[in-house]
Design an enzyme around this catalytic site. Structure first.
Site, PDB file in Angstrom:
ATOM      1  N   HIS A 211      11.911   1.640  -1.001  1.00  0.00           N
ATOM      2  CA  HIS A 211      10.589   1.030  -1.109  1.00  0.00           C
ATOM      3  C   HIS A 211      10.846  -0.076  -2.127  1.00  0.00           C
ATOM      4  O   HIS A 211      10.348  -1.158  -2.033  1.00  0.00           O
ATOM      5  CB  HIS A 211       9.680   1.985  -1.697  1.00  0.00           C
ATOM      6  CG  HIS A 211       9.333   3.142  -0.909  1.00  0.00           C
ATOM      7  ND1 HIS A 211       9.895   4.257  -1.285  1.00  0.00           N
ATOM      8  CD2 HIS A 211       8.758   3.197   0.138  1.00  0.00           C
ATOM      9  CE1 HIS A 211       9.772   5.202  -0.252  1.00  0.00           C
ATOM     10  NE2 HIS A 211       8.790   4.496   0.661  1.00  0.00           N
TER      11      HIS A 211
ATOM     12  N   HIS B 159      10.675   4.991  -3.835  1.00  0.00           N
ATOM     13  CA  HIS B 159      12.257   5.230  -4.218  1.00  0.00           C
ATOM     14  C   HIS B 159      12.950   3.949  -3.991  1.00  0.00           C
ATOM     15  O   HIS B 159      12.233   3.070  -3.758  1.00  0.00           O
ATOM     16  CB  HIS B 159      12.852   6.412  -3.280  1.00  0.00           C
ATOM     17  CG  HIS B 159      11.993   7.573  -3.544  1.00  0.00           C
ATOM     18  ND1 HIS B 159      12.184   8.619  -4.414  1.00  0.00           N
ATOM     19  CD2 HIS B 159      11.207   8.358  -2.465  1.00  0.00           C
ATOM     20  CE1 HIS B 159      11.442   9.537  -4.401  1.00  0.00           C
ATOM     21  NE2 HIS B 159      10.696   9.226  -3.253  1.00  0.00           N
TER      22      HIS B 159
ATOM     23  N   ARG C 128       5.098   1.397   9.170  1.00  0.00           N
ATOM     24  CA  ARG C 128       5.370   1.944  10.517  1.00  0.00           C
ATOM     25  C   ARG C 128       4.384   3.213  10.213  1.00  0.00           C
ATOM     26  O   ARG C 128       4.388   3.950   9.324  1.00  0.00           O
ATOM     27  CB  ARG C 128       6.914   2.275  10.284  1.00  0.00           C
ATOM     28  CG  ARG C 128       7.261   3.004  11.822  1.00  0.00           C
ATOM     29  CD  ARG C 128       8.612   3.047  11.880  1.00  0.00           C
ATOM     30  NE  ARG C 128       9.344   3.428  13.002  1.00  0.00           N
ATOM     31  CZ  ARG C 128       9.237   4.798  13.310  1.00  0.00           C
ATOM     32  NH1 ARG C 128       9.085   5.769  12.617  1.00  0.00           N
ATOM     33  NH2 ARG C 128       9.662   5.300  14.588  1.00  0.00           N
ATOM     34  N   ASP C 129       3.616   3.426  11.312  1.00  0.00           N
ATOM     35  CA  ASP C 129       2.637   4.595  11.434  1.00  0.00           C
ATOM     36  C   ASP C 129       1.593   4.352  10.100  1.00  0.00           C
ATOM     37  O   ASP C 129       1.561   5.605   9.404  1.00  0.00           O
ATOM     38  CB  ASP C 129       3.258   5.944  11.526  1.00  0.00           C
ATOM     39  CG  ASP C 129       2.346   7.105  11.970  1.00  0.00           C
ATOM     40  OD1 ASP C 129       1.113   7.008  12.401  1.00  0.00           O
ATOM     41  OD2 ASP C 129       2.602   8.243  11.465  1.00  0.00           O
ATOM     42  N   HIS C 130       1.290   3.326   9.909  1.00  0.00           N
ATOM     43  CA  HIS C 130       0.377   3.160   8.686  1.00  0.00           C
ATOM     44  C   HIS C 130      -0.609   3.970   8.663  1.00  0.00           C
ATOM     45  O   HIS C 130      -1.552   4.130   9.577  1.00  0.00           O
ATOM     46  CB  HIS C 130       0.039   1.392   8.526  1.00  0.00           C
ATOM     47  CG  HIS C 130      -0.268   0.923   7.343  1.00  0.00           C
ATOM     48  ND1 HIS C 130      -0.014   0.276   6.647  1.00  0.00           N
ATOM     49  CD2 HIS C 130      -2.022   1.438   6.759  1.00  0.00           C
ATOM     50  CE1 HIS C 130      -0.598  -0.089   5.525  1.00  0.00           C
ATOM     51  NE2 HIS C 130      -1.771   0.665   5.694  1.00  0.00           N
ATOM     52  N   ALA C 131      -0.947   4.548   7.412  1.00  0.00           N
ATOM     53  CA  ALA C 131      -1.881   5.477   7.329  1.00  0.00           C
ATOM     54  C   ALA C 131      -2.246   6.555   8.413  1.00  0.00           C
ATOM     55  O   ALA C 131      -3.194   7.043   8.662  1.00  0.00           O
ATOM     56  CB  ALA C 131      -3.354   4.935   6.993  1.00  0.00           C
TER      57      ALA C 131
ATOM     58  N   GLN D  47       0.822  -1.199   0.073  1.00  0.00           N
ATOM     59  CA  GLN D  47      -0.073   0.142  -0.026  1.00  0.00           C
ATOM     60  C   GLN D  47       0.989   1.185  -0.007  1.00  0.00           C
ATOM     61  O   GLN D  47       1.821   1.486   0.810  1.00  0.00           O
ATOM     62  CB  GLN D  47      -0.822   0.075   1.273  1.00  0.00           C
ATOM     63  CG  GLN D  47      -1.147   1.331   1.662  1.00  0.00           C
ATOM     64  CD  GLN D  47      -2.291   2.167   1.211  1.00  0.00           C
ATOM     65  OE1 GLN D  47      -3.112   1.526   0.518  1.00  0.00           O
ATOM     66  NE2 GLN D  47      -2.132   3.615   1.162  1.00  0.00           N
ATOM     67  N   THR D  48       0.458   2.118  -0.911  1.00  0.00           N
ATOM     68  CA  THR D  48       1.203   3.522  -0.781  1.00  0.00           C
ATOM     69  C   THR D  48       0.277   4.619  -1.295  1.00  0.00           C
ATOM     70  O   THR D  48      -0.394   4.466  -1.995  1.00  0.00           O
ATOM     71  CB  THR D  48       2.554   3.501  -1.376  1.00  0.00           C
ATOM     72  OG1 THR D  48       3.398   4.577  -1.531  1.00  0.00           O
ATOM     73  CG2 THR D  48       2.315   3.202  -3.134  1.00  0.00           C
ATOM     74  N   ARG D  49       0.458   5.807  -0.740  1.00  0.00           N
ATOM     75  CA  ARG D  49      -0.019   7.068  -1.283  1.00  0.00           C
ATOM     76  C   ARG D  49       1.061   7.980  -1.654  1.00  0.00           C
ATOM     77  O   ARG D  49       0.846   9.274  -1.783  1.00  0.00           O
ATOM     78  CB  ARG D  49      -1.008   7.800  -0.223  1.00  0.00           C
ATOM     79  CG  ARG D  49      -0.414   8.163   1.100  1.00  0.00           C
ATOM     80  CD  ARG D  49      -1.589   8.901   1.772  1.00  0.00           C
ATOM     81  NE  ARG D  49      -0.722  10.002   2.282  1.00  0.00           N
ATOM     82  CZ  ARG D  49      -0.158  10.041   3.287  1.00  0.00           C
ATOM     83  NH1 ARG D  49       0.139   9.035   4.017  1.00  0.00           N
ATOM     84  NH2 ARG D  49       0.434  11.309   3.653  1.00  0.00           N
TER      85      ARG D  49
END
Length: 608
Positions: free
Chosen positions: A213, A210, A299-302, A204-206
């Site tokens: 990732h 780089h 880490r600290d997802h969303a 998941q990414t918003r």
């Protein structure tokens, strides 16, 4: 993190609720019926939610939550049948819409795409109910704090009532961008089956990706002998995020860096809530519906960042802890996000916790990356790929070339128009960009204010996106309308979403005494209706970037003030000498305008 007792890609709830496929046989009848029904034009978030209801991404949902399901989700993270579902999926409507459309239980309602007015589905109303905004904020987002974007949306944009009921599918929303990358859950599952991908790790990414990732996802796939699904969100994300067009170009560039056949890119039309732990569980459910067997929990997802007290809304591992609590029920392999560090001595990325303490590592934070993009500073190839950096620089030029918006509000005759003209002259003298002035310098009825300001917000956003400086003045008395203008620019202006709110706090007494046109006198006699400060209450802005008062400061002093210096990221007008002579010449300029009806006068003046 513990592994689930069994891992599979069975949809959440056991059956993929592909409503488009389910209702294919009655498509024509539903389409004809929709023409005869009351119709509701969806908001952007509702549109995203409906698409994932229709295509099965929100399985087991078949519509918007009823009151019983809503309350159960908010309180217990479950539907009333006990199925785990952590985020309330609701359809909000106003009292006016209820009355105008005749909404009540049993009514069938056509749901329209706001972009082209096409009917997408028909909802059979089960119930219409009120809700507790504070309770929803506290339970779902962990705090009733307007610094949280979803809490601000809840309080400022969500309407008074929720409508619950199941939907029948007519069609999915039509997308014209990146069509080849848009898969429904059924399509993506078929793609995995065709390629014989038995295990799939979803990422998941918003944000742009780089090298770190890429290394993280490749390592996760290899450790589990799986393939990688890069599944970025292209619906609503956090205000200020990189636009999805730029991000998708970045993802396409970075996919070429994966081992041949390892990864696949697909887009997710999700409206994120930035709900941290609950959102992580939600994301796992959605990826499970799309056919993934494993999911990387960040880490600290969303997480939305800092709260109003300057602290993070969620702890760095809160999301991983909550997903771990439900891992057996989710039946998806959960992969904890590993922080990756670049090791110059070996020219490779390694998990940070595996790097010996005496070994040098390098990293560039998100803040530092944004600084380098804005200033044009070097972004080393060990951090990102050349094609990625090139794409980001094309979309995000240095700040000296970015557009921006100055939004000046205050009472009639408070001085905002004079200040705006002064700033226009100063910025024009500096050169380097077009400067557009949008003046609301006459009177209009109160109901017309919000309508005009909404149109101006979109117009302003497009100019700022193109790199212009835009100075807007407004007499709007409602704080809600002012905030909506700011949010529209932040959301729609792309790299030009640099908007600064200046409250011209000149007292009513001074504005009235110096009113040569006798507008206030006419208002007090009843000849004018809706004048802010007389006919209607003027609501002082909550947190403007700057407050000025022409009774305490002269116009040149305001233009050159240190406060203006702090809000101007370009410091343009501080580099220019401003004189009273220039101000007097400016006041003599006649504005080209077109007139609105006399009953609701309004001059819309544009200078470029």
């Amino acid at each position: 993190m513990p592994a689930p007792s069994t891992i599979n890609n069975i949809p959440h709830g056991g059956v993929l609720k592909d409503l488009v496929r389910r209702d294919e046989g009655i498509h024509d009848a539903l389409k004809q019926e929709a023409v005869t029904l009351p119709a509701l034009e969806l908001t952007e978030r509702q549109l995203c939610d409906l698409e994932l209801i229709l295509n099965g991404g929100f399985s087991p949902l078949e519509g918007f939550l009823s009151k019983a399901d809503y309350e159960s989700v908010v309180e217990n993270l479950r539907l009333t049948d006990g199925t785990l579902f952590p985020i309330p999926i609701t359809l909000d409507v106003s009292k006016g819409e209820i009355d105008t459309l005749g909404l009540k239980p049993g009514v069938r309602l056509a749901l329209l795409d706001p972009r082209d007015d096409q009917a997408l589905a028909i909802l059979t109303i089960e119930d219409i109910y009120t809700f507790d905004r504070v309770k929803e904020a506290l339970n779902v987002f962990g705090a009733d704090d307007l610094a949280h974007p979803a809490v601000a949306y809840l309080h400022r944009r969500v309407k008074q009532f929720y409508v619950g009921g199941k939907v029948q599918a007519i069609q999915l929303p039509t997308h014209f961008d990146y069509v080849a990358l848009r898969y429904t859950p059924s399509e993506l599952r078929a793609h995995f089956k065709k390629l014989a991908w038995r295990k799939v790790v979803a990422f998941q990414t918003r944000n742009p990706m780089h090298r770190a990732h890429r290394e993280l996802t490749v390592r996760a796939a290899r450790q589990r002998q799986a393939n990688i699904l890069i599944h970025p969100v292209v619906g609503l994300t956090k205000p200020g995020d990189v636009d999805h067009y730029t991000r998708v170009r970045v993802y396409e560039a970075i996919m070429a860096k994966y081992p041949n056949g390892m990864g696949h890119l697909a887009l997710l039309p999700l409206a994120m809530r930035m709900a941290g732990p609950r959102e992580a569980v939600w994301h796992a459910i959605i990826r499970k519906n799309y056919g993934a067997t494993h999911f990387i929990v960040g880490r600290d997802h969303a997480g939305p960042g800092k709260n109003s007290a300057g602290e993070n809304f969620y702890g760095p591992y809160d999301a991983q802890a909550l997903v771990s609590e439900f891992v057996d029920e989710l039946r998806i392999g959960v992969v904890p996000f590993q922080q990756m560090s670049y090791v110059p001595s070996t020219d490779e990325y390694q998990p940070s916790d595996e790097v010996p303490k005496d070994v040098q590592t390098l990293d560039i934070s998100g803040t530092e990356l944004r600084r380098r993009l804005k200033t044009g500073a070097l972004i080393p190839d060990w951090f990102s790929y050349e094609a990625v950096v090139k794409t980001l620089r094309e979309s995000y030029p240095p700040r000296s070339k970015q557009g921006f918006v100055l939004f000046l509000t205050g009472l009639y005759n408070a001085g905002q128009d004079t200040i705006a003209r002064a700033l226009q002259v100063t910025l024009n003298e500096q050169g380097g960009r077009s400067v557009t002035l949008v003046l609301d310098n006459d009177l209009k009825c109160a109901t017309q204010v919000a309508k005009d300001l909404g149109s101006i917000a979109f117009f302003t956003s497009e100019l700022a996106r193109a790199g212009a400086a835009v100075i807007v003045t407004s007499l709007t008395p409602k704080r809600e309308d002012q905030n909506q203008f700011l949010q529209t620019v932040l959301h729609a202006a792309g790299t030009g979403a640099n908007v600064f709110h200046v409250h011209v706090a000149t007292p009513l007494e001074h504005a009235e005494v110096t009113d040569r046109r006798q507008v206030y006198a006419r208002a007090r006699k009843g000849e004018l209706n809706g004048l802010p400060g007389v006919g209607v209450e003027y609501e002082t802005p909550e947190k403007p970037h700057l407050s000025v008062d022409v009774t305490a400061q002269g116009i040149p002093e305001i233009v050159h003030s240190e406060s203006a210096h702090r809000i101007s990221i370009w410091r343009l007008w501080l580099l220019i000498s401003w004189s009273l002579r220039a101000l007097f010449l400016l006041i003599q300029v006649l504005f080209c305008c077109w007139k609105r009806p006399p009953s609701c006068k309004f001059f819309f003046c544009v200078y470029t």
